[in-house]
Design an enzyme around this catalytic site. Structure first.
Site, PDB file in Angstrom:
ATOM      1  N   GLU A   1      17.783 -22.471  21.047  1.00  0.00           N
ATOM      2  CA  GLU A   1      16.674 -23.277  20.526  1.00  0.00           C
ATOM      3  C   GLU A   1      17.049 -23.966  19.209  1.00  0.00           C
ATOM      4  OE1 GLU A   1      12.549 -21.557  22.318  1.00  0.00           O
ATOM      5  OE2 GLU A   1      13.189 -20.672  20.421  1.00  0.00           O
TER       6      GLU A   1
ATOM      7  N   GLU B   1      13.012 -19.844  29.506  1.00  0.00           N
ATOM      8  CA  GLU B   1      12.192 -18.806  28.875  1.00  0.00           C
ATOM      9  C   GLU B   1      10.749 -18.986  29.341  1.00  0.00           C
ATOM     10  OE1 GLU B   1      12.494 -18.738  24.643  1.00  0.00           O
ATOM     11  OE2 GLU B   1      14.684 -18.551  24.615  1.00  0.00           O
TER      12      GLU B   1
END
Length: 632
Positions: free
Chosen positions: A184, A264
């Site tokens: 991320e 995710e």
């Protein structure tokens, strides 16, 4: 005879063509034309779940992975926390619970593929996002950027880790189908493409040209702009409440072709100390999963499929307008509970998966056995300030002004800052700290009497009285370095000078405490009894023993009337309790920690106030969500 270059080239090309055409050649690739993965040439979609081996005792790895396999998953996603393995610069630990190669080999044995996320930064609500605290020994280091000091440490680590990974890649005969680069990164302020390019080059050099490398980011345009890089397949993450079409539309803006991937998918959420226990309904998780599978997407259920426990000091913290430390339990309201038990959510997910692919034949393994061992009486051993010689055998460091944990190379745990009042204070004076300089909690003692607690983003002043020469001690607790937020350079200890009525205090003795080392060596049970005052207030150690009835089953410890502290059983650090703040009220104790046929040694460090009758209750179920701010 010398072979001419053209003939050699033809021979090599023929060999290469033969290898590519061979039925035994293993491949895992992107198919941009048909918007899918290709495994050995056939269209493939993974349904994966995340498990963090560092949060699960090694003895339980097989049980958890088998339950994931029987849930219908064909893949698991695995983080590698750098700081769990390189404990000091150049000092590596891949033994016992840290044997990542044994964990990966077990996944292969059970027929699971692996998506590996080796960082170097992983977030994961793990201490400092997996980055080693010793990086901050260089106070000017700029983490997760092209900063030379940072890149040198990263390169050194990757040259240790990735050669262990390469033989386990799918193309090499292993079961690792893809590898994430960073984590991320678009959510980090730096947006340093040079850093991502450096990582891409390192991963390619150490893992080869065939392995599929990817990134994961949230669906925001800015996050995808800064987190993606040509040469890395861009995937997205989002939870059950999201509009699936819109979310995958964000991925399509950066990857117009190729498989849809949610790396995710949030089956639950984490808990912070002082906030309500998070939960996500099984129905919403199942509904979102089915919507994505109907689109042909590949999905990893993270955060989490099985969460586990933040043992010892491994829990991290977020920074969202204030410092938010994560609880010891990493149950996450996940399909497999903290103790590894199948939940209603797991069976709802399993039902959805069965609509799209066959489930493994056979029953789901049952919940692990639990036992309520009952109440165990403890007795006070000593106030913490009376055993500094045992906890800091090398003695204190003298300094005119306070030094941080990092300046003294103390990674985790506690330090004591000791000085004396320089003048008489007959009337209440303000003992205070500059903003954001208590990292993270300071337990204040004057003449060894507990005065109260100073806290990061909380109370930073106390009123005190005393005489010149009176001792002033502050026990500083590191509650976990920030793992997600604007900046992961989260220094610990006293970051600024304490003052008395705005006049700075000086002449400090600083004690870095090695509590875990002492407890692992048998202290305090093996030591002579200390004469301690009978007071219940302030940092102190309590001890006790109990025997099991011939079994070593998992259990949960409740702390009736206790405030905040840590628990060790048989030298194993089970993490922090904080019953006064909640929501978590019990600590998970794996049966593998317990002894059968001999006493189990309990050590508790209570930081604020113990109950009048100090005892622990061993239960057969957890208590995660009690009224906040009250002791129970």
């Amino acid at each position: 005879a010398r072979m001419g270059l053209p003939a050699l080239a033809l021979l090599l090309a023929g060999g290469l063509l033969h290898t590519q055409a061979s039925p035994s050649a293993r491949s895992f690739q992107l198919d941009y034309e048909h918007n899918c993965f290709r495994k050995d040439g056939a269209s493939f979609r993974y349904i994966s779940g995340s498990i963090h081996y560092a949060r699960v005792p090694r003895s339980a790895w097989r049980d958890r992975l088998l339950k994931m396999y029987m849930s219908g998953l064909n893949t698991v996603q695995v983080y590698v926390p750098w700081n769990y393995h390189e404990t000091l610069p150049g000092v590596y630990d891949f033994t016992g619970n840290r044997d990542v190669e044994a964990f990966l080999d077990l996944t292969a044995e059970l027929g699971l593929l692996v998506i590996l996320r080796p960082g170097p930064y992983i977030c994961a609500e793990w201490e400092m996002g997996g980055l080693p605290a010793w990086l901050l020994w260089k106070p000017d280091i700029v983490l997760r950027t092209s900063n030379p000091a940072y890149l040198a440490a990263v390169d050194s680590w990757l040259h240790i880790l990735l050669p262990k990974i390469k033989p386990r890649l799918y193309q090499q005969g292993g079961n690792i189908i893809s590898v994430q680069v960073e984590n991320e990164y678009g959510s980090y302020y730096a947006c340093d493409y040079g850093y991502l390019r450096h990582l891409l080059g390192s991963f390619r050099a150490l893992l080869g040209s065939e392995v599929l490398l990817f990134t994961t980011d949230s669906t925001g345009a800015e996050e995808l702009r800064c987190g993606t890089l040509q040469g890395l397949y861009a995937t997205v993450d989002f939870g059950p409440g999201s509009n699936v079409t819109e979310a995958f539309g964000a991925q399509r803006r950066v990857e117009p072709k190729g498989p849809l991937v949610n790396s995710e998918y949030y089956t639950g959420w984490l808990d912070y100390w002082g906030e309500a226990h998070a939960s996500t309904s099984a129905a919403s998780v199942a509904r979102g999963l089915e919507d994505m599978l109907q689109l042909g997407a590949s999905i990893n259920m993270q955060y989490m499929f099985h969460g586990g426990t933040n043992f010892a000091y491994w829990s991290g913290a977020d920074y969202k307008d204030q410092y938010k430390p994560v609880t010891t339990s990493y149950d996450y309201d996940a399909p497999l509970s903290e103790a590894g038990d199948p939940t209603e959510k797991l069976f709802a997910i399993r039902t959805v998966i069965s609509k799209f692919q066959p489930l493994p034949v056979g029953p789901m393994p049952p919940a692990t056995p639990k036992y309520a061992y009952g109440s165990v009486a403890l007795q006070k051993y000593a106030d913490l300030l009376d055993v500094l010689d045992m906890l800091c055998p090398s003695g204190p460091i003298q300094s005119q002004f306070p030094l941080t944990f990092e300046a003294l190379k103390q990674a985790y745990g506690f330090m004591v800052y000791h000085t004396q009042l320089p003048w008489d204070v007959p009337d209440p004076a303000i003992l205070g700290a500059p903003p954001h300089s208590i990292c993270d909690r300071g337990y204040v003692m004057l003449q060894k009497d507990y005065q109260g607690t100073l806290e990061r983003d909380g109370q930073t002043t106390l009123h005190v009285t005393g005489r010149a020469g009176d001792t002033l001690d502050i026990l500083l607790e590191n509650m976990g370095r920030i793992s997600f937020g604007a900046n992961t350079s989260d220094f610990k200890g006293l970051l600024g000078n304490l003052s008395l009525n705005s006049r700075p205090l000086s002449n400090w003795l600083i004690y870095p405490l090695a509590i875990d080392t002492a407890v692992q060596q048998g202290w305090p049970q093996a030591a002579l009894p200390k004469s301690s005052n009978g007071g219940r207030v302030g940092p102190a150690f309590y001890t006790g023993t109990f025997e099991t009835p011939g079994i070593a089953w998992d259990t949960f410890v409740k702390f009736p009337g206790w405030s905040k502290g840590l628990l060790w059983i048989n030298g194993f650090n089970l993490g922090r309790y904080w019953t006064r703040r909640g929501p978590q009220q019990t600590l998970f104790v794996p049966g593998s920690v317990l002894h059968v046929g001999c006493p189990n040694n309990i050590t508790v460090l209570e930081l604020e106030e113990a109950p009048p009758t100090p005892l622990l209750l061993f239960l057969d179920q957890p208590l995660y969500n009690r009224t906040l701010g009250f002791s129970t």
